[in-house]
Design a protein around this motif. Structure first.
Motif, PDB file in Angstrom:
ATOM      1  N   HIS A 133       1.054  -1.225   0.139  1.00  0.00           N
ATOM      2  CA  HIS A 133      -0.023   0.028  -0.156  1.00  0.00           C
ATOM      3  C   HIS A 133       0.949   1.254   0.061  1.00  0.00           C
ATOM      4  N   PHE A 134       0.593   2.288  -0.764  1.00  0.00           N
ATOM      5  CA  PHE A 134       1.583   3.375  -0.903  1.00  0.00           C
ATOM      6  C   PHE A 134       0.760   4.380  -0.401  1.00  0.00           C
ATOM      7  N   ALA A 135       0.999   4.653   0.973  1.00  0.00           N
ATOM      8  CA  ALA A 135       0.569   5.686   1.744  1.00  0.00           C
ATOM      9  C   ALA A 135       0.487   7.193   1.302  1.00  0.00           C
ATOM     10  N   ASP A 136       1.791   7.325   0.606  1.00  0.00           N
ATOM     11  CA  ASP A 136       2.018   8.543  -0.053  1.00  0.00           C
ATOM     12  C   ASP A 136       3.543   8.451  -0.731  1.00  0.00           C
ATOM     13  N   ASP A 137       3.872   9.382  -1.223  1.00  0.00           N
ATOM     14  CA  ASP A 137       5.257   9.300  -2.155  1.00  0.00           C
ATOM     15  C   ASP A 137       6.561   9.078  -1.416  1.00  0.00           C
ATOM     16  N   SER A 138       6.373   8.726  -0.156  1.00  0.00           N
ATOM     17  CA  SER A 138       7.586   8.421   0.728  1.00  0.00           C
ATOM     18  C   SER A 138       7.412   7.479   1.578  1.00  0.00           C
ATOM     19  N   THR A 139       6.053   6.871   1.868  1.00  0.00           N
ATOM     20  CA  THR A 139       5.605   5.922   2.784  1.00  0.00           C
ATOM     21  C   THR A 139       5.053   4.687   1.991  1.00  0.00           C
ATOM     22  N   LEU A 140       5.437   3.354   2.201  1.00  0.00           N
ATOM     23  CA  LEU A 140       4.821   2.231   2.038  1.00  0.00           C
ATOM     24  C   LEU A 140       4.651   1.140   3.165  1.00  0.00           C
ATOM     25  N   ILE A 141       3.459   0.598   2.987  1.00  0.00           N
ATOM     26  CA  ILE A 141       3.250  -0.579   3.898  1.00  0.00           C
ATOM     27  C   ILE A 141       3.300  -1.944   3.092  1.00  0.00           C
ATOM     28  N   VAL A 142       3.966  -3.057   3.700  1.00  0.00           N
ATOM     29  CA  VAL A 142       4.234  -4.081   2.995  1.00  0.00           C
ATOM     30  C   VAL A 142       3.697  -5.210   3.955  1.00  0.00           C
ATOM     31  N   SER A 143       3.158  -6.146   3.419  1.00  0.00           N
ATOM     32  CA  SER A 143       2.621  -7.357   4.175  1.00  0.00           C
ATOM     33  C   SER A 143       2.127  -8.423   3.032  1.00  0.00           C
ATOM     34  N   ASP A 144       1.384  -9.239   3.775  1.00  0.00           N
ATOM     35  CA  ASP A 144       0.707 -10.435   2.742  1.00  0.00           C
ATOM     36  C   ASP A 144      -0.606  -9.860   2.245  1.00  0.00           C
ATOM     37  N   GLY A 145      -1.109 -10.428   1.089  1.00  0.00           N
ATOM     38  CA  GLY A 145      -2.315 -10.001   0.568  1.00  0.00           C
ATOM     39  C   GLY A 145      -3.621 -10.130   1.412  1.00  0.00           C
ATOM     40  N   ARG A 146      -3.472 -11.050   2.418  1.00  0.00           N
ATOM     41  CA  ARG A 146      -4.316 -11.399   3.251  1.00  0.00           C
ATOM     42  C   ARG A 146      -4.367 -10.446   4.551  1.00  0.00           C
ATOM     43  N   SER A 147      -3.475 -10.102   4.951  1.00  0.00           N
ATOM     44  CA  SER A 147      -3.257  -9.656   6.257  1.00  0.00           C
ATOM     45  C   SER A 147      -3.371  -7.796   6.213  1.00  0.00           C
ATOM     46  N   LEU A 148      -2.648  -7.199   4.958  1.00  0.00           N
ATOM     47  CA  LEU A 148      -2.733  -5.802   4.880  1.00  0.00           C
ATOM     48  C   LEU A 148      -4.014  -5.177   4.828  1.00  0.00           C
ATOM     49  N   PRO A 149      -5.258  -5.687   4.368  1.00  0.00           N
ATOM     50  CA  PRO A 149      -6.446  -4.916   4.290  1.00  0.00           C
ATOM     51  C   PRO A 149      -7.223  -5.122   5.851  1.00  0.00           C
ATOM     52  N   VAL A 150      -6.591  -5.988   6.714  1.00  0.00           N
ATOM     53  CA  VAL A 150      -7.272  -6.396   7.862  1.00  0.00           C
ATOM     54  C   VAL A 150      -7.574  -5.063   8.740  1.00  0.00           C
ATOM     55  N   ARG A 151      -6.125  -4.363   8.790  1.00  0.00           N
ATOM     56  CA  ARG A 151      -6.337  -2.973   9.404  1.00  0.00           C
ATOM     57  C   ARG A 151      -4.933  -2.224   9.136  1.00  0.00           C
ATOM     58  N   ASP A 152      -5.153  -1.118   8.653  1.00  0.00           N
ATOM     59  CA  ASP A 152      -3.963  -0.444   7.905  1.00  0.00           C
ATOM     60  C   ASP A 152      -3.261   0.020   9.298  1.00  0.00           C
ATOM     61  N   PRO A 153      -2.040  -0.225   9.536  1.00  0.00           N
ATOM     62  CA  PRO A 153      -1.193   0.122  10.622  1.00  0.00           C
ATOM     63  C   PRO A 153      -1.096   1.720  10.682  1.00  0.00           C
TER      64      PRO A 153
END
Length: 86
Positions: free
Chosen positions: A61-81
């Motif tokens: 997930h690209f939160a903005d142009d300097s932050t990205l969030i990485v996990s697996d496809g099942r866990s990432l949408p559970v709760r965006d940290p």
């Protein structure tokens, strides 16, 4: 800056790591996506768009142009940290 958050897993609740990577300089989102996700599938969870690479089940997930969030496809949408808990 690297932050690791642990979120509950989908089935048995085993924790799954979520990496939050914050860079000091903006990056080219399209270039990062192309380099890390050769055949991305766009997914949505609430008002967030994230990209899943089937096979290794990598999600970004690209939160903005300097932050990205990485996990697996099942866990990432559970709760965006990056979003504070209610």
């Amino acid at each position: 800056r690297v932050t690791v958050a642990m979120v509950p897993g989908e089935k048995n609740g085993s924790p799954v790591p979520v990496l939050i990577l914050r860079y000091s300089k903006p990056f080219d989102v399209a270039a990062v996506k192309k380099a890390n996700l050769p055949k991305p599938q766009e997914e949505k969870a609430k008002d967030h768009t994230y990209y899943v690479q089937p096979g290794p089940n990598l999600a970004i997930h690209f939160a903005d142009d300097s932050t990205l969030i990485v996990s697996d496809g099942r866990s990432l949408p559970v709760r965006d940290p990056s979003t504070p808990s209610a």
